[in-house]
Motif scaffolding. Structure first.
Motif, PDB file in Angstrom:
ATOM      1  N   VAL A  64       0.831  -1.202   0.000  1.00  0.00           N
ATOM      2  CA  VAL A  64       0.000   0.000   0.000  1.00  0.00           C
ATOM      3  C   VAL A  64       0.868   1.255   0.000  1.00  0.00           C
ATOM      4  O   VAL A  64       0.630   2.210  -0.745  1.00  0.00           O
ATOM      5  N   ILE A  65       1.875   1.217   0.821  1.00  0.00           N
ATOM      6  CA  ILE A  65       2.762   2.385   0.876  1.00  0.00           C
ATOM      7  C   ILE A  65       3.311   2.682  -0.509  1.00  0.00           C
ATOM      8  O   ILE A  65       3.243   3.807  -1.009  1.00  0.00           O
TER       9      ILE A  65
ATOM     10  N   LEU B 191      -5.912  -3.322   4.027  1.00  0.00           N
ATOM     11  CA  LEU B 191      -6.991  -2.620   4.719  1.00  0.00           C
ATOM     12  C   LEU B 191      -6.453  -1.798   5.880  1.00  0.00           C
ATOM     13  O   LEU B 191      -6.779  -0.620   6.039  1.00  0.00           O
ATOM     14  N   ARG B 192      -5.663  -2.455   6.659  1.00  0.00           N
ATOM     15  CA  ARG B 192      -5.150  -1.791   7.847  1.00  0.00           C
ATOM     16  C   ARG B 192      -4.338  -0.555   7.490  1.00  0.00           C
ATOM     17  O   ARG B 192      -4.486   0.510   8.095  1.00  0.00           O
ATOM     18  N   MET B 193      -3.481  -0.734   6.504  1.00  0.00           N
ATOM     19  CA  MET B 193      -2.620   0.387   6.145  1.00  0.00           C
ATOM     20  C   MET B 193      -3.436   1.530   5.534  1.00  0.00           C
ATOM     21  O   MET B 193      -3.226   2.692   5.860  1.00  0.00           O
ATOM     22  N   LEU B 194      -4.369   1.170   4.702  1.00  0.00           N
ATOM     23  CA  LEU B 194      -5.212   2.199   4.094  1.00  0.00           C
ATOM     24  C   LEU B 194      -5.949   2.997   5.166  1.00  0.00           C
ATOM     25  O   LEU B 194      -5.992   4.231   5.147  1.00  0.00           O
ATOM     26  N   THR B 195      -6.510   2.262   6.109  1.00  0.00           N
ATOM     27  CA  THR B 195      -7.246   2.910   7.188  1.00  0.00           C
ATOM     28  C   THR B 195      -6.347   3.864   7.959  1.00  0.00           C
ATOM     29  O   THR B 195      -6.711   5.004   8.238  1.00  0.00           O
TER      30      THR B 195
ATOM     31  N   ARG C 275     -10.862   5.627   3.319  1.00  0.00           N
ATOM     32  CA  ARG C 275     -11.969   4.781   3.718  1.00  0.00           C
ATOM     33  C   ARG C 275     -12.195   3.715   2.654  1.00  0.00           C
ATOM     34  O   ARG C 275     -12.156   4.010   1.455  1.00  0.00           O
ATOM     35  N   VAL C 276     -12.420   2.500   3.100  1.00  0.00           N
ATOM     36  CA  VAL C 276     -12.730   1.403   2.180  1.00  0.00           C
ATOM     37  C   VAL C 276     -14.194   1.031   2.413  1.00  0.00           C
ATOM     38  O   VAL C 276     -14.581   0.794   3.559  1.00  0.00           O
ATOM     39  N   PRO C 277     -15.040   1.005   1.428  1.00  0.00           N
ATOM     40  CA  PRO C 277     -14.724   1.148   0.005  1.00  0.00           C
ATOM     41  C   PRO C 277     -14.950   2.545  -0.562  1.00  0.00           C
ATOM     42  O   PRO C 277     -14.762   2.716  -1.759  1.00  0.00           O
ATOM     43  N   GLU C 278     -15.330   3.525   0.279  1.00  0.00           N
ATOM     44  CA  GLU C 278     -15.686   4.811  -0.289  1.00  0.00           C
ATOM     45  C   GLU C 278     -14.559   5.422  -1.121  1.00  0.00           C
ATOM     46  O   GLU C 278     -14.773   5.864  -2.246  1.00  0.00           O
ATOM     47  N   ASP C 279     -13.355   5.459  -0.536  1.00  0.00           N
ATOM     48  CA  ASP C 279     -12.249   6.090  -1.243  1.00  0.00           C
ATOM     49  C   ASP C 279     -11.530   5.122  -2.167  1.00  0.00           C
ATOM     50  O   ASP C 279     -11.002   5.497  -3.203  1.00  0.00           O
TER      51      ASP C 279
END
Lengths: 346, 346
Positions: free
Chosen positions: A235-236, A260-264, A269-273
């Motif tokens: 993700v990074i 998921l964790r990293m994005l959060t 926001r998953v799945p909005e973003d």
DNA sequence: TTGTAAGCGTTATCAA
DNA sequence: TTGATAACGCTTACAA
């Protein structure tokens, strides 16, 4: 501990007769069979497997080879689940399971050699398949019955038995689903680069993109080990770009949890973003927040079929390679949504 | 496939000499050793394990017995993790692993008998321990080397070797932690009622409550299988009461995920409305939302120590039962918080 | 239908 | 330091 001789003596017959009773030979009279059987459980007699294996040249044991602990570790629920499938089938056929314990690639190779040469097992199931692994060529050279879970190297495609999913198709479908949600910048987070499953996923992903007329952007690929941390890392790398993806196709549920964790933690926001899809549909994928949209690949079935296939390999005259393709199924949950197309400021 | 005789012939020595070379006997001259070894790998010679096992009466294999698939299923990351520990130690000692495949209690008992009587393995590790299981008494009667992971039945406490946590203490500590957060109505969600670990957890929980001067309320106990669904069920039962608990002590992380999920769906917020703690600290407990406060019990270590112990049991003159207690450690995360004491309306 | 005996591939005992 | 030989517990021709 009583032997066949003890039984014979007590029953007043010859050892060979007892042997025949064990084998349930039709040449033995009902009367003697009964008498011998009586004595057998009177003495609690069990045949010694080693004596038996020695003369029969078969063991009724299947060797199961795990990938070396260094990559694709035991953490991943994939392994318990295949094992469960293998176990179920082996149990039905009264086959035993002998588990590899090797921690390194060399260690594993040594174990496989030992299993084969010292006649420890009748057949082998390989729980992984990578591009440069020496085990498959070895087993082939020795004409030893084996089955690989996953796709064997191209060169061996027609000579080794395997159980696999159609990972290209599965990846294509998964990507297409994301495309249908109007995403266009789709990142691909692959597993180990030398695993065939990774190549296949990548291939399917590209096919989908091409069919949709979307240019494949190499900045959107990234490869990591199939572990939680791998997802985080990925993700990074992907999101640091000027125009980051709006959807991510991830090789494995466990990785996807890392994603998921990293994005959060980055405030997405998953799945909005951003939408996330992955492969495997292991238990955890249902429990994550949000629950993952993932491709079920019927892991249990992979194991079960593999066990079925080795058995056939063992029984059959050698070299009748077979392939079995297990299906896949998209499980839609809540990590995906239609891309919100921002109005361009007027 | 070459045998010891082939090697002997080619090397111009007797089979017994080759055998001694394999065993690295000091009585063999350096010269012959070298010559024989050369021939051995020229022929790719490996000793036949069955012939060897037959005369040696030992196999260098450890049997691993899983609980019957009906309860405590493979889903639970506990098993891969113990297996990892066992594997690591077994590999160091060049021991092989033979896995049980039984699906029912009777099936497993049959397998154990077979392993023992037909001399398939040198020792056994039991991955579970329940109150009425027939396996332990059997193994004891046969004076067969074995180790159980978990606590053996009280009657056998001094005669069977085991590796365990101090589950009473661990449960007490976990409950005390919750008490310190000012909770007073603390629910207890136990695992299978016939597992010793459940009894011990319960015991520790009660001790903590008593010490704190809080009455133990039987309405606050509930038992379920250690699976996701078990946790969900438990929540329904506990929270349906007039004065439901404000904190929950859960037997297992996987269950706790079910608890979390059900609580969330009921509109409770964790930890604001209700605190949740559990046992095991498996990977998932870190990944849940919110991450779980849980008691790490060092599962890998349990496996590793168990493997060490069987080896000792195998080597030692029989009946020197040993116990090994592995530590525990509270891992504080975000599923717990201080109870908000509502102002009583004036 | 059953018994005798050889052989499976090792290790261990006893001689040399 | 090495070699013959008997065992380990079973199966399978071959005989009876």
């Amino acid at each position: 501990m009583s032997t066949i001789k003890d039984v014979a003596k007590l029953a007043g017959v010859a050892p060979s007769t007892v042997s025949r009773v064990i084998a349930d030979s039709p040449k033995i009279s009902k009367r003697t069979k009964e008498r011998v059987k009586e004595i057998m459980d009177e003495l609690g007699y069990y045949p010694n497997v080693h004596a038996r294996n020695l003369v029969n040249k078969e063991t009724n044991v299947i060797g199961v080879i795990m990938p070396s602990a260094s990559y694709a570790p035991f953490q991943n629920p994939f392994f318990p689940e295949v094992l469960r499938g293998i176990t179920a089938q082996a149990n039905k056929d009264k086959y035993g399971l002998y588990l590899s314990t090797g921690q390194t690639e060399e260690g594993i190779m040594e174990e496989v050699k030992e299993m084969v040469y010292s006649r420890r097992v009748d057949g082998i199931i390989l729980l992984y398949s990578t591009t440069s692994d020496p085990v498959i060529p070895f087993l082939l050279r020795e004409k030893f019955p084996f089955v690989v879970i996953g796709r064997p190297p191209e060169d061996y495609k027609d000579v080794v038995s395997y159980v696999n999913n159609d990972n290209v198709k599965a990846a294509k479908m998964l990507t297409e689903y994301v495309l249908l949600l109007k995403h266009e910048r789709i990142g691909f987070i692959g597993g180990r680069k030398d695993a065939y499953v990774t190549l296949d996923h990548k291939h399917g992903y590209e096919q989908a993109l091409e069919t949709a007329g979307i240019e494949v952007n190499p900045m959107y690929f990234v490869y990591h080990d199939e572990v939680f941390e791998g997802g985080e890392q990925a993700v990074i790398e992907l999101m640091a770009q000027a125009t980051p993806p709006t959807a991510l196709v991830v090789a494995d549920d466990l990785m996807a949890l890392g994603v998921l964790r990293m994005l959060t933690s980055m405030g997405y926001r998953v799945p909005e973003d951003i939408s996330v899809v992955s492969f495997n549909n292991v238990l955890m994928s249902e429990l994550s927040a949000p629950p993952l949209t993932t491709m079920d690949i019927f892991i249990y079935e992979l194991g079960f079929q593999a066990a079925t296939l080795v058995r056939e390999q063992i029984a059959a005259p050698p070299l009748a390679a077979q392939a079995r393709i297990v299906g896949h199924k998209l499980v839609r949950r809540s990590s995906t949504s239609r891309r919100i197309i921002k109005e361009s400021t007027p």
